[in-house]
Design a protein around this motif. Structure first.
Motif, PDB file in Angstrom:
ATOM      1  N   MET A   1      10.608  45.457  22.421  1.00  0.00           N
ATOM      2  CA  MET A   1      11.758  45.761  23.282  1.00  0.00           C
ATOM      3  C   MET A   1      11.581  47.146  23.896  1.00  0.00           C
ATOM      4  N   SER A   2      11.785  47.227  25.210  1.00  0.00           N
ATOM      5  CA  SER A   2      11.605  48.515  25.872  1.00  0.00           C
ATOM      6  C   SER A   2      12.814  49.415  25.653  1.00  0.00           C
ATOM      7  N   GLU A   4      14.472  51.011  27.904  1.00  0.00           N
ATOM      8  CA  GLU A   4      15.513  50.715  28.892  1.00  0.00           C
ATOM      9  C   GLU A   4      16.377  49.539  28.461  1.00  0.00           C
ATOM     10  N   TYR A   5      15.698  48.520  27.908  1.00  0.00           N
ATOM     11  CA  TYR A   5      16.458  47.347  27.482  1.00  0.00           C
ATOM     12  C   TYR A   5      17.403  47.695  26.345  1.00  0.00           C
ATOM     13  N   LEU A   9      21.470  47.310  26.256  1.00  0.00           N
ATOM     14  CA  LEU A   9      22.218  46.585  25.226  1.00  0.00           C
ATOM     15  C   LEU A   9      23.262  47.485  24.586  1.00  0.00           C
ATOM     16  N   LEU A  12      26.175  47.879  26.888  1.00  0.00           N
ATOM     17  CA  LEU A  12      26.953  46.642  26.950  1.00  0.00           C
ATOM     18  C   LEU A  12      27.825  46.484  25.714  1.00  0.00           C
ATOM     19  N   SER A  42      29.434  50.505  33.420  1.00  0.00           N
ATOM     20  CA  SER A  42      28.628  49.538  34.164  1.00  0.00           C
ATOM     21  C   SER A  42      27.798  50.257  35.219  1.00  0.00           C
ATOM     22  N   PHE A  46      23.887  49.863  35.769  1.00  0.00           N
ATOM     23  CA  PHE A  46      23.232  49.616  37.050  1.00  0.00           C
ATOM     24  C   PHE A  46      22.099  50.617  37.293  1.00  0.00           C
ATOM     25  N   MET A  49      19.179  49.677  35.434  1.00  0.00           N
ATOM     26  CA  MET A  49      18.572  48.486  36.024  1.00  0.00           C
ATOM     27  C   MET A  49      18.007  48.749  37.427  1.00  0.00           C
ATOM     28  N   ASP A  50      17.850  50.006  37.807  1.00  0.00           N
ATOM     29  CA  ASP A  50      17.253  50.383  39.103  1.00  0.00           C
ATOM     30  C   ASP A  50      18.140  50.095  40.306  1.00  0.00           C
ATOM     31  N   ALA A  51      19.399  49.740  40.085  1.00  0.00           N
ATOM     32  CA  ALA A  51      20.274  49.439  41.222  1.00  0.00           C
ATOM     33  C   ALA A  51      21.072  50.694  41.564  1.00  0.00           C
ATOM     34  N   ALA A 111      13.088  36.204  30.765  1.00  0.00           N
ATOM     35  CA  ALA A 111      13.441  37.386  29.992  1.00  0.00           C
ATOM     36  C   ALA A 111      13.726  38.556  30.930  1.00  0.00           C
ATOM     37  N   TYR A 112      14.524  39.489  30.420  1.00  0.00           N
ATOM     38  CA  TYR A 112      14.920  40.678  31.161  1.00  0.00           C
ATOM     39  C   TYR A 112      13.686  41.410  31.682  1.00  0.00           C
ATOM     40  N   GLY A 113      13.660  41.651  32.990  1.00  0.00           N
ATOM     41  CA  GLY A 113      12.570  42.434  33.553  1.00  0.00           C
ATOM     42  C   GLY A 113      11.303  41.650  33.836  1.00  0.00           C
TER      43      GLY A 113
END
Lengths: 327, 115, 493, 106
Positions: A1-2, A4-5, A9, A12, A42, A46, A49-51, A111-113
């Motif tokens: 697991m990275s 960032e992930y 989590l 969240l 949130s 974001f 998540m690079d947004a 999977a994520y990413g």
């Protein structure tokens, strides 16, 4: 697991805690604040998540404007607690079914990413590979927003305009006019007044930066409009609404709100007149990329204008309401 | 190895928002629940566009992996729709409260029965 | 006018005109202007229909970006058909706006009311024309937000909670649509409907796609007020200003059903969706329940507008029943009824606006004796009512007859029983209205001021009533076109 | 970047995180509104300041560092002002500071 992930989590889980507190709380102000916290968290998600554009907007709108309007409205409503009995049975059942369905549906998501996910394959690579070249705008989010999917953004602008129109329609004729101490005086505290006096010009300057730098970095008309409006609201909070209205009378704000929509739509119509499709900026100049650049600049300006004036109009409409009471 | 645990948490958050919308008796709190519901949908979208180790979608020389910009654009629009809905709903609440003197669902229904 | 303008005109003209009334706040000017814009939109829609009939589907790529990179319209016969219906009925209803707002909307709100009307029209038209799923969501929200404003614009305080409830339900529905779109995108990587249709077969075994389809359908069903997700509809229609009820009843739910058809039959592919996900059985059962429940509930109403609103719940049931037969005949029946129901409810709600104009109420007892005092208005109610029951030579008969035929061809006898039960109930609730109109004495002497409504209200009501008779006899435009659309759909599904 | 600057940067960030943590701890554990506000104020100024300083050292002489400096300046102006307004509002509402005389209060 990275890393960032793991960060995602954790954030969240934190939001879930806040939502749990929100569901249990009867205090409406606490509910507003918890919702603001969830929204701000949130924005952090974001960012991870690079947004970056989305994070910027969510922080300004979800955590900022929404909280501001909610607190204003709570003051006008004169409500403090949600005392009524909650229903439990049917909502619980619906949530169970919907949640179960969503868990089923998301279980075989990539999977994520995962760079091989279907969402990454089809349309997105074109934007990333060609977007900068075709529109001359390095921020691909701005390129997609204002050009490839410019018609969506026109619709989005109309949505904001509709909200402003709706608030004005609903609250028409029920506002307070004339002198009212609370609305008029603002804040008499010298520290607040001095700080705000120094701060507001920088807020407005930052808004302009966000407006015109949206091609190269996160930002654009929407975020700029919100920040510009925030500067104005800060000014009105400190020095009173009448001082703001002297600079920006409501009639002018209404005209500006309409002008933004016309500017965006007008660019579209201009493209039609020059023989292109609606919002085909390439026909606006000799060189297609120059035309794209010009078109994006103009429509972003339209977005900024309308968002700014609608936000101030909405704030004003709520501030001008009589507090509490029954007709 | 990353998985889909983020989706479970997002779904849980989404459902708590939906639960607050449906279960609350107070109209204002329903609205707050609605915004939580929407925020979690936004996160679901954005999570679809993440590429591990990639940069934000702002083209720079020397970078060759970016996250997917399309969900970002869609969610920017959705955020705007969300605040628009919220502003309108708050204006409605101001009018309802003024006309009825309450924002409790049961009390509202009762007031129209005897009208 | 160049053909390049046609596809955008029905959407962009009202969008650009709507902000005018925020600046020029004169109700009369706003009304005349909105009628002019409505005429332009209707003319463009009619021209589009002619173009599509002659040359086949029209493609339009916004920004010059080819789909699926950009947003595109793909206007086929179905889209043009529904667009003509929506822009036509909303235009006729808007004639009644000038007089209608006098009684039901306060002065400071009147000009803005017409802005919201135009925005709602633009939103609905955009939903009909678009070929892009996310663009659909954006225009869905434009139409929804303006609808909440329209519903709450009147003087009846009960409209406020009704509008709020609609807002909550509608936003949950729209968010479901958003979830659905997101999951479909996750499964296929595209938002364009035609592209999605091409890519779905290979992605159909992904769970995200199944779930996306279900969420999209549920979200649309909320907007279409399909039983049991209809709770927002009766109050919203009953408490809104009369003109708004007429407008919404004739257009909003129709567009939602149109979106349903487009998504299920064009994008997902009827076979795959209906069978693999058990959508067909579920929706048929719900639609049958809608017919029976809606009609029965209408029978028990004392408020005329609520009566008509519950009747709408039932009519939506008929339409979905036809669609869920999923063959050419059933589709034709559903589409025909969709077309005709817009005409019936438009006429009936406008007649009620005329009744209220001179101070009449909206209870059944308020209709007492109006047959003599307002002969023309009463005639509109008679025609609309007969059409609602499905009496031969009215428009309502055509759709129901086609539905019965289609059901018989498939041997679905229980479905015919449902139609008969619904029609018997309809006979009951329409009968109650007619009985009050013609066979009951006015309640008191107080209503002496009640006379025929002004022409501004009567003309649009009469036009729609006449349309009910016309399309009961000449079915080329309604059932004929619906048949061609259905045949095309049958080929696609 | 030299190891010294890097080390300094991480030291500043680490110290900043510690200050933020202690601020949050104080926010939860202090006995009344005013002392909690004091704890929160530390997070705003010293905590955020140290973290931003560390980040600036990491960024080196660049536009990013200039932006971080501006953020720092903004935080130093807005944070104390917000604390001031909060304290004033509490005083205005008649909230008395805790003097230890009547035990803990919430």
């Amino acid at each position: 697991m990275s890393v960032e992930y793991g960060l995602t989590l954790t954030l969240l889980a934190f939001m879930l805690l806040a939502a749990w507190a929100l569901a249990r709380s009867d205090d409406l102000l606490a509910a507003v604040m918890l919702a603001g916290i969830i929204s701000l968290a949130s924005a952090a998600v974001f960012t991870v998540m690079d947004a970056v554009d989305v994070a910027f907007t969510e922080a300004a709108v979800g955590a900022g404007v929404a909280t501001l309007l909610s607190v204003r409205a709570l003051g006008v409503l004169g409500e403090r607690r949600a005392a009524g009995r909650a229903r439990v049975g049917l909502p619980f059942l619906v949530v169970l079914v919907c949640g179960g369905l969503l868990l089923y549906g998301t279980a075989d998501l990539p999977a994520y990413g995962d760079p091989a996910a279907p969402a990454m394959q089809h349309v997105a690579p074109h934007y990333l590979a060609r977007g900068g070249v075709e529109t001359g705008v390095p921020n691909i989010v701005t390129a997609v927003l204002a050009s490839y999917r410019g018609f969506d953004t026109f619709g989005e602008l109309v949505v904001i305009f509709t909200a402003g129109l709706g608030v004005l329609t609903l609250l028409a004729g029920s506002g307070v006019s004339g002198a009212r101490s609370e609305v008029d005086a603002g804040d008499r505290d010298i520290i607040v007044r001095q700080v705000v006096k120094w701060l507001v010009p920088f807020v407005l300057l930052f808004a302009l930066y966000v407006q015109f730098h949206g091609d190269y970095g996160p930002g654009g008309g929407f975020q700029a409009g919100v920040i510009f409006a925030a500067g104005m609201v800060l000014y009105a909070l400190t020095f009173g609404l009448p001082r703001l209205e002297r600079v920006l009378p409501p009639s002018r704000l209404r005209l500006l709100a309409a002008t933004g929509v016309w500017l965006y739509g007008g660019v579209g119509v201009a493209c039609l007149l020059r023989g292109g499709a609606f919002l085909d900026y390439a026909v606006l100049a000799e060189d297609a990329v120059d035309g794209q650049h010009l078109g994006i600049l103009l429509v972003e300006l339209g977005v900024g204008l309308t968002v700014f004036s609608v936000m101030v109009l909405i704030y004003r409409a709520f501030t001008r309401q009589r507090h509490g009471g029954v007709e | 190895m990353n998985g889909v645990a983020h989706a479970w948490l997002i779904v849980a958050l989404m459902m708590s928002g939906l639960y607050i919308v449906m279960a609350s008796a107070h109209l204002f709190k329903k609205l707050i629940g609605l915004s939580v519901f929407q925020v979690s949908v936004f996160m679901l979208y954005i999570s679809l566009g993440v590429v591990e180790g990639a940069a934000p979608p702002i083209v720079e020389p020397g970078v060759d992996a970016y996250s997917n910009p399309l969900p970002h654009v869609l969610i920017l629009t959705a955020i705007v729709v969300g605040i628009a809905t919220m502003a309108l709903a708050l204006a409605l609440l101001v009018r309802i409260r003024r006309a009825y003197g309450t924002l409790d669902e049961a009390a509202l229904a009762a007031k129209d029965e005897d009208a | 006018m160049s053909a390049a303008w046609l596809p955008v005109l029905p959407v962009v003209a009202p969008l650009l005109a709507a902000p005018l009334w925020l600046v020029v706040r004169r109700p009369q000017v706003a009304w005349w202007g909105s009628m002019a814009v409505g005429a332009v939109a209707f003319a463009a829609a009619a021209a589009l229909l002619v173009t599509v009939l002659r040359n086949g589907p029209v493609d339009y790529a916004f920004g010059g970006w080819p789909p699926p990179i950009g947003i595109a319209y793909r206007i086929d016969l179905l889209g043009a058909f529904v667009l003509v219906l929506v822009s036509g009925v909303s235009w006729v209803v808007s004639w009644a706006g000038g007089r209608g707002v006098e009684r039901e909307v306060d002065e400071p709100r009147r000009a803005l009311f017409f802005s919201a009307y135009l925005l709602c029209l633009a939103g609905l038209s955009g939903m009909v024309l678009t070929g892009d799923l996310f663009n659909l969501f954006v225009f869905l929200e434009i139409s929804s937000l303006s609808t909440y404003v329209l519903v709450a614009a009147g003087r009846d305080r009960r409209a406020l909670p009704a509008s709020f409830r609609y807002l909550i339900m509608g936003t949950v529905g729209a968010t479901f649509v958003l979830i659905g779109i997101g999951l479909l995108y996750a499964g296929t990587g595209t938002l364009n409907m035609a592209d999605l249709a091409a890519r779905l077969p290979e992605a159909f075994d992904r769970r995200a796609v199944h779930t996306g389809i279900v969420f999209l359908i549920v979200g649309i069903a909320i907007k279409a007020a399909l039983f049991p997700l209809h709770h927002w509809l009766p109050d919203a229609y009953a408490r809104a200003p009369g003109v708004v009820s007429a407008f919404l009843a004739a257009t909003a739910t129709k567009v939602a059903i149109y979106v349903f058809i487009r998504v299920v039959f064009f994008v997902f592919g009827a076979q795959a969706t209906l069978e693999a996900l058990a959508v067909q059985h579920t929706l048929t059962a719900l639609a049958a329940a809608a017919v029976v429940f809606g009609s029965w509930a209408a029978l028990r109403q004392d408020d005329t507008k609520r009566l008509l609103a519950y009747s709408s719940v039932a009519q939506i049931g008929y339409i979905v029943l036809g669609l869920m037969l999923a063959d050419v005949a059933g589709l034709q029946a559903g589409l025909t009824h969709l077309f005709n129901h817009a005409l019936m409810k438009g006429a009936l709600f406008l007649a009620l606006v005329a009744v209220v104009y001179h101070g009449g109420g909206q209870r059944l007892s308020d209709l007492a004796g109006l047959g003599a005092r307002m002969p023309l208005t009463a005639a509109v109610i008679v025609i609309g009512g007969l059409s609602l029951i499905g009496v031969p030579l009215t428009a309502g008969f055509v759709g129901k007859w086609l539905l019965v035929e289609a059901a018989a061809a498939k041997g679905a006898w229980w479905l015919i029983a449902v139609v008969v039960v619904g029609s018997v109930f309809a006979l009951g609730y329409v009968g109650r209205m007619l009985e009050a109109l013609y066979f009951r004495a006015p309640a008191a002497q107080g209503g002496a001021g009640i006379a025929e409504a002004p022409l501004g209200l009567l003309v649009p009501a009469l036009v729609l009533a006449a349309a009910n008779l016309y399309f009961g006899i000449d079915t080329r435009l309604s059932a004929g076109l619906a048949g061609r659309v259905a045949a095309a759909l049958g080929g696609a599904g | 970047m030299s190891a010294v600057v890097d080390g300094l940067a991480w030291a500043a960030i680490g110290l900043g995180v510690f200050v933020c943590f202690s601020g949050a701890f104080g926010l939860l554990r202090f006995p009344d509104f005013y002392s909690r506000l004091h704890a929160a104020g530390v997070t705003d100024t010293l905590g955020a300041g140290l973290v931003l300083l560390g980040l600036m050292l990491q960024a080196g002489w660049s536009l990013a560092a200039a932006k971080l400096a501006l953020i720092l300046l903004f935080a130093w102006v807005s944070g104390p002002t917000a604390s001031h307004v909060l304290a004033r509002a509490a005083r205005h509402d008649g909230l008395e500071p805790w003097t230890g005389a009547e035990g803990r209060r919430r």
